[in-house]
Design a protein around this motif. Structure first.
Motif, PDB file in Angstrom:
ATOM      1  N   LEU A 191       0.820  -1.216   0.000  1.00 23.78           N
ATOM      2  CA  LEU A 191       0.000   0.000   0.000  1.00 23.78           C
ATOM      3  C   LEU A 191       0.850   1.260   0.000  1.00 23.78           C
ATOM      4  N   GLU A 192       0.477   2.169  -0.876  1.00 27.81           N
ATOM      5  CA  GLU A 192       1.044   3.521  -0.901  1.00 27.81           C
ATOM      6  C   GLU A 192      -0.125   4.497  -0.844  1.00 27.81           C
ATOM      7  N   THR A 193      -0.054   5.493   0.028  1.00 32.57           N
ATOM      8  CA  THR A 193      -1.132   6.480   0.134  1.00 32.57           C
ATOM      9  C   THR A 193      -0.624   7.845  -0.296  1.00 32.57           C
ATOM     10  N   VAL A 194      -1.439   8.564  -1.051  1.00 37.79           N
ATOM     11  CA  VAL A 194      -1.092   9.916  -1.480  1.00 37.79           C
ATOM     12  C   VAL A 194      -2.310  10.817  -1.312  1.00 37.79           C
ATOM     13  N   SER A 195      -2.050  12.099  -1.087  1.00 40.80           N
ATOM     14  CA  SER A 195      -3.120  13.077  -0.911  1.00 40.80           C
ATOM     15  C   SER A 195      -3.307  13.885  -2.188  1.00 40.80           C
ATOM     16  N   VAL A 196      -4.527  13.912  -2.699  1.00 43.76           N
ATOM     17  CA  VAL A 196      -4.887  14.723  -3.862  1.00 43.76           C
ATOM     18  C   VAL A 196      -6.237  15.371  -3.581  1.00 43.76           C
ATOM     19  N   ASP A 197      -6.331  16.664  -3.848  1.00 42.91           N
ATOM     20  CA  ASP A 197      -7.597  17.387  -3.712  1.00 42.91           C
ATOM     21  C   ASP A 197      -8.235  17.474  -5.099  1.00 42.91           C
ATOM     22  N   PHE A 198      -9.267  16.678  -5.340  1.00 40.00           N
ATOM     23  CA  PHE A 198      -9.886  16.622  -6.663  1.00 40.00           C
ATOM     24  C   PHE A 198     -10.744  17.847  -6.978  1.00 40.00           C
ATOM     25  N   SER A 199     -10.848  18.782  -6.026  1.00 45.32           N
ATOM     26  CA  SER A 199     -11.537  20.039  -6.318  1.00 45.32           C
ATOM     27  C   SER A 199     -10.570  21.116  -6.793  1.00 45.32           C
ATOM     28  N   SER A 200      -9.291  20.772  -6.931  1.00 50.30           N
ATOM     29  CA  SER A 200      -8.282  21.746  -7.355  1.00 50.30           C
ATOM     30  C   SER A 200      -8.560  22.248  -8.762  1.00 50.30           C
ATOM     31  N   PRO A 201      -8.057  23.456  -9.110  1.00 50.75           N
ATOM     32  CA  PRO A 201      -8.176  23.948 -10.483  1.00 50.75           C
ATOM     33  C   PRO A 201      -7.557  22.965 -11.472  1.00 50.75           C
ATOM     34  N   PRO A 202      -8.053  22.944 -12.715  1.00 51.22           N
ATOM     35  CA  PRO A 202      -7.605  21.948 -13.699  1.00 51.22           C
ATOM     36  C   PRO A 202      -6.097  21.850 -13.863  1.00 51.22           C
ATOM     37  N   SER A 203      -5.395  22.974 -13.912  1.00 48.44           N
ATOM     38  CA  SER A 203      -3.950  22.909 -14.135  1.00 48.44           C
ATOM     39  C   SER A 203      -3.233  22.230 -12.965  1.00 48.44           C
ATOM     40  N   ASP A 204      -3.661  22.539 -11.737  1.00 48.43           N
ATOM     41  CA  ASP A 204      -3.061  21.911 -10.560  1.00 48.43           C
ATOM     42  C   ASP A 204      -3.391  20.430 -10.508  1.00 48.43           C
ATOM     43  N   LEU A 205      -4.639  20.093 -10.822  1.00 50.57           N
ATOM     44  CA  LEU A 205      -5.069  18.704 -10.765  1.00 50.57           C
ATOM     45  C   LEU A 205      -4.326  17.859 -11.790  1.00 50.57           C
ATOM     46  N   LYS A 206      -4.150  18.398 -12.982  1.00 52.41           N
ATOM     47  CA  LYS A 206      -3.414  17.682 -14.021  1.00 52.41           C
ATOM     48  C   LYS A 206      -2.007  17.325 -13.534  1.00 52.41           C
TER      49      LYS A 206
ATOM     50  N   ARG B 289     -18.471  14.242  -4.138  1.00 54.79           N
ATOM     51  CA  ARG B 289     -19.093  15.112  -3.134  1.00 54.79           C
ATOM     52  C   ARG B 289     -20.559  15.307  -3.466  1.00 54.79           C
ATOM     53  N   LEU B 290     -21.380  15.495  -2.439  1.00 57.69           N
ATOM     54  CA  LEU B 290     -22.819  15.698  -2.593  1.00 57.69           C
ATOM     55  C   LEU B 290     -23.171  17.170  -2.734  1.00 57.69           C
TER      56      LEU B 290
ATOM     57  N   ALA C 169     -28.789  27.600  -5.418  1.00 62.06           N
ATOM     58  CA  ALA C 169     -27.368  27.265  -5.496  1.00 62.06           C
ATOM     59  C   ALA C 169     -26.653  28.169  -6.492  1.00 62.06           C
ATOM     60  N   GLU C 170     -25.407  28.467  -6.202  1.00 65.12           N
ATOM     61  CA  GLU C 170     -24.588  29.247  -7.125  1.00 65.12           C
ATOM     62  C   GLU C 170     -23.991  28.324  -8.193  1.00 65.12           C
ATOM     63  N   VAL C 171     -23.851  28.845  -9.407  1.00 65.45           N
ATOM     64  CA  VAL C 171     -23.256  28.061 -10.492  1.00 65.45           C
ATOM     65  C   VAL C 171     -21.843  27.631 -10.126  1.00 65.45           C
ATOM     66  N   GLU C 172     -21.124  28.465  -9.395  1.00 69.06           N
ATOM     67  CA  GLU C 172     -19.762  28.109  -8.984  1.00 69.06           C
ATOM     68  C   GLU C 172     -19.754  26.838  -8.127  1.00 69.06           C
ATOM     69  N   GLU C 173     -20.812  26.641  -7.332  1.00 66.03           N
ATOM     70  CA  GLU C 173     -20.906  25.426  -6.531  1.00 66.03           C
ATOM     71  C   GLU C 173     -21.127  24.206  -7.422  1.00 66.03           C
ATOM     72  N   TRP C 174     -21.945  24.363  -8.449  1.00 67.85           N
ATOM     73  CA  TRP C 174     -22.128  23.286  -9.430  1.00 67.85           C
ATOM     74  C   TRP C 174     -20.799  22.982 -10.127  1.00 67.85           C
ATOM     75  N   GLU C 175     -20.070  24.020 -10.467  1.00 65.48           N
ATOM     76  CA  GLU C 175     -18.788  23.828 -11.148  1.00 65.48           C
ATOM     77  C   GLU C 175     -17.832  23.005 -10.286  1.00 65.48           C
ATOM     78  N   GLU C 176     -17.795  23.281  -9.004  1.00 66.20           N
ATOM     79  CA  GLU C 176     -16.896  22.525  -8.127  1.00 66.20           C
ATOM     80  C   GLU C 176     -17.327  21.067  -8.040  1.00 66.20           C
ATOM     81  N   THR C 177     -18.631  20.838  -7.973  1.00 64.93           N
ATOM     82  CA  THR C 177     -19.130  19.471  -7.929  1.00 64.93           C
ATOM     83  C   THR C 177     -18.768  18.719  -9.206  1.00 64.93           C
TER      84      THR C 177
END
Length: 260
Positions: A55-70, A97-98, A107-115
């Motif tokens: 097992l190897e564990t790593v931390s990634v925030d999948f809500s990050s901006p596209p360039s960071d996530l890539k 995420r729910l 709801a704000e469109v920005e919240e939909w975008e993050e989802t």
């Protein structure tokens, strides 16, 4: 000499993801697992200590901006999975995420975008990153979808729409990649933190009868145990028949009897 398969599992820190991880680690011949999570919990740290070769564990925030996530995804694929184990055989896409649980007008469109970033676009990015390895080894993709993809609940618009998009992505991947086997699974109402929030926090948004459904499932023992659905998802990641590719199935569908 048999080769140990390599599995990337997202959302591994709790709930269904943790149940999948524990199931895979308990197999007689466990795979190598790259467990991806936003927060590396004490449980994950403990498992990493007791399974140092597996097992190897790593931390990634999948809500990050596209360039960071890539960049994060490239790092976890090339610098961790391939450099350590030399291959990738399966990806189990479990993170999500729910929120926002709010009516469309509130709801704000920005919240939909993050989802959509978390529940859909990040999954596309992960698959794009591993597709070469999956083609090479005849790999598998397991997408954790939801009944909300095909049935609406008050306030669940962003979540349901993102899961519907995931289902279509699953179908498209099956069509375009004949060497890869992919499936989307509806896990049912599982006893996780998400269900706790639905019962205790989000009832004021849903209609009374919708809220009552989740309260009664918990009260009457109709809620799914994470370890039950986790076993099915984990087994699909290890050995998925080609005939399932592109399908959207309930976790306890008869077609999945061999994976329970």
């Amino acid at each position: 000499m048999s080769v140990t398969p390599v599995v990337i599992l997202t959302g591994a820190g709790r709930g269904i993801g943790l149940a999948i991880l524990q199931h895979l680690l308990a197999l007689p011949s466990p795979p190598h697992i790259l467990a991806v999570t936003r927060t590396i919990t004490p449980t994950l740290k403990s498992l990493s200590i007791t399974h140092p070769q597996t097992l190897e564990t790593v931390s990634v925030d999948f809500s990050s901006p596209p360039s960071d996530l890539k960049s994060d995804i490239k790092t976890l694929i090339t610098d961790v999975a391939i450099n350590r184990w030399g291959r990738i055989d399966s990806v189990i896409l479990n993170h999500g995420r729910l929120d926002p649980v709010a009516k469309v007008g509130d709801a704000e469109v920005e919240e939909w975008e993050e989802t959509f970033r978390v529940n859909f676009f990040s999954n596309v990015e992960v698959v794009r990153g591993v597709i070469g390895e999956l083609r090479r080894f005849g790999g598998r993709v397991v997408m954790v979808s939801s009944g909300a993809a095909v049935g609406a609940y008050t306030g669940w618009g962003a979540y349901g729409a993102s899961k519907a998009a995931l289902n279509h992505f699953n179908q498209t991947l099956a069509l375009e990649e004949p060497d890869v086997t992919t499936v989307a699974i509806r896990p049912g109402v599982v006893d996780t933190d998400m269900q706790t929030a639905l019962r205790e926090v989000h009832g004021k948004v849903m209609k009374p009868e919708e809220h009552a459904k989740f309260l009664n499932l918990k009260k009457n023992g109709g809620i799914v145990k994470p370890e039950d659905v986790g076993a099915v998802l984990g087994n699909l990641g290890m050995r998925m028949e080609k005939g399932l590719s592109g399908k959207f199935l309930n976790w306890n569908d008869e077609a999945l009897a061999a994976y329970r």
